[in-house]
Each structure stands twice: as C-alpha cells, then as structure tokens.
Design a protein around this motif. Structure first.
Motif, PDB file in Angstrom:
ATOM      1  N   LYS A   1       0.834  -1.206   0.000  1.00 23.64           N
ATOM      2  CA  LYS A   1       0.000   0.000   0.000  1.00 23.64           C
ATOM      3  C   LYS A   1       0.864   1.248   0.000  1.00 23.64           C
ATOM      4  O   LYS A   1       2.011   1.226   0.432  1.00 23.64           O
ATOM      5  CB  LYS A   1      -0.961  -0.021   1.179  1.00 23.64           C
ATOM      6  CG  LYS A   1      -0.339   0.133   2.543  1.00 23.64           C
ATOM      7  CD  LYS A   1      -1.426   0.111   3.601  1.00 23.64           C
ATOM      8  CE  LYS A   1      -0.813   0.268   4.986  1.00 23.64           C
ATOM      9  NZ  LYS A   1      -1.835   0.246   6.019  1.00 23.64           N
TER      10      LYS A   1
ATOM     11  N   TYR B   1       1.336   9.721   1.548  1.00 25.21           N
ATOM     12  CA  TYR B   1       0.478   9.736   0.356  1.00 25.21           C
ATOM     13  C   TYR B   1      -0.968  10.011   0.759  1.00 25.21           C
ATOM     14  O   TYR B   1      -1.623  10.888   0.203  1.00 25.21           O
ATOM     15  CB  TYR B   1       0.584   8.397  -0.384  1.00 25.21           C
ATOM     16  CG  TYR B   1      -0.512   8.192  -1.401  1.00 25.21           C
ATOM     17  CD1 TYR B   1      -0.437   8.793  -2.651  1.00 25.21           C
ATOM     18  CD2 TYR B   1      -1.618   7.403  -1.110  1.00 25.21           C
ATOM     19  CE1 TYR B   1      -1.448   8.618  -3.585  1.00 25.21           C
ATOM     20  CE2 TYR B   1      -2.624   7.214  -2.041  1.00 25.21           C
ATOM     21  CZ  TYR B   1      -2.540   7.823  -3.279  1.00 25.21           C
ATOM     22  OH  TYR B   1      -3.548   7.649  -4.198  1.00 25.21           O
ATOM     23  N   TYR B   2      -1.466   9.266   1.742  1.00 23.48           N
ATOM     24  CA  TYR B   2      -2.854   9.431   2.172  1.00 23.48           C
ATOM     25  C   TYR B   2      -3.086  10.794   2.825  1.00 23.48           C
ATOM     26  O   TYR B   2      -4.123  11.409   2.624  1.00 23.48           O
ATOM     27  CB  TYR B   2      -3.259   8.315   3.130  1.00 23.48           C
ATOM     28  CG  TYR B   2      -3.393   6.972   2.453  1.00 23.48           C
ATOM     29  CD1 TYR B   2      -4.419   6.725   1.556  1.00 23.48           C
ATOM     30  CD2 TYR B   2      -2.486   5.953   2.702  1.00 23.48           C
ATOM     31  CE1 TYR B   2      -4.554   5.494   0.925  1.00 23.48           C
ATOM     32  CE2 TYR B   2      -2.607   4.715   2.083  1.00 23.48           C
ATOM     33  CZ  TYR B   2      -3.640   4.495   1.191  1.00 23.48           C
ATOM     34  OH  TYR B   2      -3.764   3.285   0.564  1.00 23.48           O
TER      35      TYR B   2
ATOM     36  N   LEU C   1      -3.803  13.565   0.282  1.00 25.07           N
ATOM     37  CA  LEU C   1      -4.993  13.514  -0.566  1.00 25.07           C
ATOM     38  C   LEU C   1      -5.953  14.639  -0.186  1.00 25.07           C
ATOM     39  O   LEU C   1      -6.049  15.016   0.985  1.00 25.07           O
ATOM     40  CB  LEU C   1      -5.699  12.161  -0.423  1.00 25.07           C
ATOM     41  CG  LEU C   1      -4.944  10.948  -0.966  1.00 25.07           C
ATOM     42  CD1 LEU C   1      -5.698   9.666  -0.627  1.00 25.07           C
ATOM     43  CD2 LEU C   1      -4.730  11.060  -2.463  1.00 25.07           C
TER      44      LEU C   1
ATOM     45  N   TYR D   1      -9.617  15.714   0.327  1.00 19.73           N
ATOM     46  CA  TYR D   1     -10.971  15.218   0.538  1.00 19.73           C
ATOM     47  C   TYR D   1     -11.963  16.377   0.571  1.00 19.73           C
ATOM     48  O   TYR D   1     -11.656  17.450   1.091  1.00 19.73           O
ATOM     49  CB  TYR D   1     -11.059  14.445   1.858  1.00 19.73           C
ATOM     50  CG  TYR D   1     -10.348  13.124   1.828  1.00 19.73           C
ATOM     51  CD1 TYR D   1     -10.986  11.972   1.414  1.00 19.73           C
ATOM     52  CD2 TYR D   1      -9.010  13.036   2.211  1.00 19.73           C
ATOM     53  CE1 TYR D   1     -10.326  10.755   1.376  1.00 19.73           C
ATOM     54  CE2 TYR D   1      -8.336  11.825   2.172  1.00 19.73           C
ATOM     55  CZ  TYR D   1      -9.001  10.693   1.761  1.00 19.73           C
ATOM     56  OH  TYR D   1      -8.338   9.493   1.718  1.00 19.73           O
TER      57      TYR D   1
ATOM     58  N   ILE E   1      -6.929   9.200   9.324  1.00 17.23           N
ATOM     59  CA  ILE E   1      -6.039   8.518   8.371  1.00 17.23           C
ATOM     60  C   ILE E   1      -4.903   7.814   9.107  1.00 17.23           C
ATOM     61  O   ILE E   1      -4.604   6.646   8.827  1.00 17.23           O
ATOM     62  CB  ILE E   1      -5.504   9.517   7.320  1.00 17.23           C
ATOM     63  CG1 ILE E   1      -6.657   9.947   6.400  1.00 17.23           C
ATOM     64  CG2 ILE E   1      -4.358   8.914   6.523  1.00 17.23           C
ATOM     65  CD1 ILE E   1      -6.313  11.096   5.464  1.00 17.23           C
TER      66      ILE E   1
ATOM     67  N   TYR F   1      -4.450   3.836   9.117  1.00 17.13           N
ATOM     68  CA  TYR F   1      -3.223   3.341   8.487  1.00 17.13           C
ATOM     69  C   TYR F   1      -2.453   2.429   9.439  1.00 17.13           C
ATOM     70  O   TYR F   1      -2.043   1.330   9.070  1.00 17.13           O
ATOM     71  CB  TYR F   1      -2.350   4.526   8.059  1.00 17.13           C
ATOM     72  CG  TYR F   1      -1.159   4.141   7.221  1.00 17.13           C
ATOM     73  CD1 TYR F   1      -1.271   4.046   5.842  1.00 17.13           C
ATOM     74  CD2 TYR F   1       0.078   3.878   7.797  1.00 17.13           C
ATOM     75  CE1 TYR F   1      -0.180   3.696   5.057  1.00 17.13           C
ATOM     76  CE2 TYR F   1       1.172   3.534   7.031  1.00 17.13           C
ATOM     77  CZ  TYR F   1       1.034   3.439   5.652  1.00 17.13           C
ATOM     78  OH  TYR F   1       2.125   3.086   4.892  1.00 17.13           O
TER      79      TYR F   1
ATOM     80  N   ILE G   1      -7.994   2.785   3.635  1.00 13.00           N
ATOM     81  CA  ILE G   1      -8.248   4.221   3.578  1.00 13.00           C
ATOM     82  C   ILE G   1      -8.797   4.535   2.185  1.00 13.00           C
ATOM     83  O   ILE G   1      -8.088   4.376   1.194  1.00 13.00           O
ATOM     84  CB  ILE G   1      -6.976   5.038   3.849  1.00 13.00           C
ATOM     85  CG1 ILE G   1      -6.426   4.693   5.231  1.00 13.00           C
ATOM     86  CG2 ILE G   1      -7.258   6.530   3.714  1.00 13.00           C
ATOM     87  CD1 ILE G   1      -5.054   5.260   5.525  1.00 13.00           C
TER      88      ILE G   1
ATOM     89  N   VAL H   1      -9.780   6.516  -1.101  1.00 10.91           N
ATOM     90  CA  VAL H   1      -9.297   7.721  -1.773  1.00 10.91           C
ATOM     91  C   VAL H   1     -10.503   8.609  -2.042  1.00 10.91           C
ATOM     92  O   VAL H   1     -11.637   8.125  -2.097  1.00 10.91           O
ATOM     93  CB  VAL H   1      -8.538   7.392  -3.080  1.00 10.91           C
ATOM     94  CG1 VAL H   1      -7.253   6.634  -2.783  1.00 10.91           C
ATOM     95  CG2 VAL H   1      -9.413   6.627  -4.036  1.00 10.91           C
TER      96      VAL H   1
END
Length: 126
Positions: free
Chosen positions: A13, A18-19, A22, A24, A68, A72, A78, A80
């Motif tokens: 993953k 990275y998460y 993002l 949202y 997150i 994680y 999680i 996207v």
C-alpha cells in the motif's frame, strides 16, 4: 515464478504521507446549538465541529489526519477521495451588488474568504 515476498511488494500500500496529502471534500453544516459541523463523507465517521467556520475547518483537518493515521496504523483500508471528472468545481456567478456586499460582510465577520463562505452556505442548503 515470483516468490511470496515479491508479490507482497507488488501490492504494497502507499505511504502514510500519500494518504495525508490527498484532498478530501469537506461538507459544512450549521449546528442547531450554534457553531458549525464539518464532515468528510469519504472517511466514514470523520466529523468535527467549531464555533466559527475557521475553527471548524481547523478541527476537521486535524480529525482527517487522526482518522487517516489511526486507520493506516491499524492496517485498515483508507478510501481515496471520490472524484467526478465531469465537473471542474469552478462556477462563474453574477449577482446583485447588494447581495455581494451582504455576503462579503458576512464572510468578513466569520473571518473566512468569500468563496469559502458561499461554499458553506451552498453546502448547508444542499
């Protein structure tokens, strides 16, 4: 033939960073008891509140990061952000000067940009 470790590396993953980077979509609602509530619908249960829009936005961003990080670290999935490429998110809008003035004054009172204030009003009524 690939080994089990090679297969794991292929489906590894993305990183936590990275998460966290993002973008949202956040929905703001006026709270019946005063202040505001913010929700990230793509992250189930990710809600926050505050007395002002500015405070609510700071709180929901902190809640997003905690949501997150916790998911994680627990090895959970999680999601996207859901995107709809059909819409750009930009809209040109003409309005009476008196309405523009009232909205601008209200946004100043809330200490947020005019765009953010109008987005809040539209989100609350949708």
């Amino acid at each position: 033939m690939k080994t089990l470790n090679q297969k794991k590396k292929q489906i590894e993953k993305p990183s936590l960073e990275y998460y966290l980077n993002l973008k949202y979509s956040i929905t703001l609602y006026p709270d019946s008891e005063g202040g505001y509530v913010a929700q990230i619908k793509d992250l189930p249960g990710c809600l926050s509140q505050g007395e002002t829009i500015e405070e609510t936005m700071a709180n929901i961003n902190e809640a997003r990061e905690l949501w997150i990080e916790t998911t994680y670290e627990a090895g959970g999935e999680i999601p996207v952000p859901i995107t709809d490429d059909k819409y750009s998110g930009k809209l040109l809008l003409r309005m009476p000067k008196s309405l523009h003035r009232r909205l601008a004054e209200a946004s100043e009172q809330e200490n947020v940009s005019l765009n953010q204030y109008i987005l809040f009003l539209l989100s609350a009524s949708a």
